[in-house]
Design a protein around this motif. Structure first.
Motif: not given
Length: 251
Positions: A9-13
């Motif tokens: 989720m963090a990498q995909a914003h």
């Protein structure tokens, strides 16, 4: 904590609220997916999450994926979409970003990449500079086949115009070593996009444009499987193609 989900989720914003809205659940439910050990969403929520984040179910929920593991030839089919337009932009972005050795775009125009992927040319230049081979197979805008397909499609933004947009964009980055382009008419009704061991295949339907094509996301797991057969098709087209920039070298 489901560290893999939190990291994806963090990498995909993508925030908890955004994922909850896409899945049609309460934001607290998404919070529990992340924080409660062993919490596994319903199958349809897992599939939507994988599409949104551009990540595989085996990474986000390995236990659930193991229960549904495929052992036959269809194990190479990761996802199916009735329309290419239904394939998430985040998945394309993830596949492009994660590729390290090969990016092959064998669409007849490849036009939609420049439209839908932010700073696509910059990403290609960076990949090539890092040693990733970048190849484009494109239809000849002046060929009889292109004119015939334009009549079939009957849309205002015709094939030859879309091809020329791609050629114009490629011309801006052609100076970067590792970026190649060839004309080919052999993939007029089948587009193949390869990202290392992942592939998107879209067989085009008559009188339909590319974004209406049924779409398969494949991942290579076996010799002479679906992935290898499509890959072999592309390699034959490439070997018989005509260099766009008049350079017969194979890069």
């Amino acid at each position: 904590m489901n560290e893999a989900l939190r990291r994806a989720m963090a990498q995909a914003h993508v925030t908890d609220r955004q994922l909850a809205e896409r899945c049609g659940v309460d934001i607290k439910t998404v919070g529990r997916w992340i924080t409660e050990t062993g919490r596994v969403p319903r199958a349809r929520h897992r599939w939507i999450t994988c599409e949104v984040l551009g990540e595989g179910e085996s990474v986000l929920w390995p236990a659930a994926a193991k229960k549904a593991v495929k052992i036959g030839p269809d194990r190479e089919v990761v996802s199916v979409y009735p329309y290419r337009s239904g394939c998430p932009a985040s998945l394309w972005r993830s596949l492009i970003t994660n590729a390290e050795r090969e990016l092959t775009f064998a669409g007849y125009t490849n036009y939609f990449f420049w439209l839908e992927q932010s700073r696509f040319g910059t990403a290609l230049r960076r990949k090539a500079a890092q040693g990733c081979r970048v190849r484009f197979l494109i239809g000849d805008p002046d060929s009889e086949l292109t004119r015939s397909r334009e009549k079939e499609e009957g849309v205002a933004l015709n094939l030859s115009t879309r091809i020329r947009v791609t050629l114009s964009e490629l011309d801006k980055i052609r100076s970067q070593s590792g970026i190649e382009a060839r004309f080919s008419g052999g993939h007029a009704y089948l587009s193949i996009f390869r990202f290392d061991h992942d592939m998107i295949a879209t067989p085009l339907l008559t009188h339909r444009v590319g974004h209406d094509a049924p779409t398969l996301h494949l991942r290579r797991y076996q010799d002479d499987g679906m992935f290898d057969r499509f890959a072999s098709h592309v390699e034959e087209l490439w070997s018989n193609g005509t260099p766009v920039w008049g350079d017969a070298s194979d890069g």
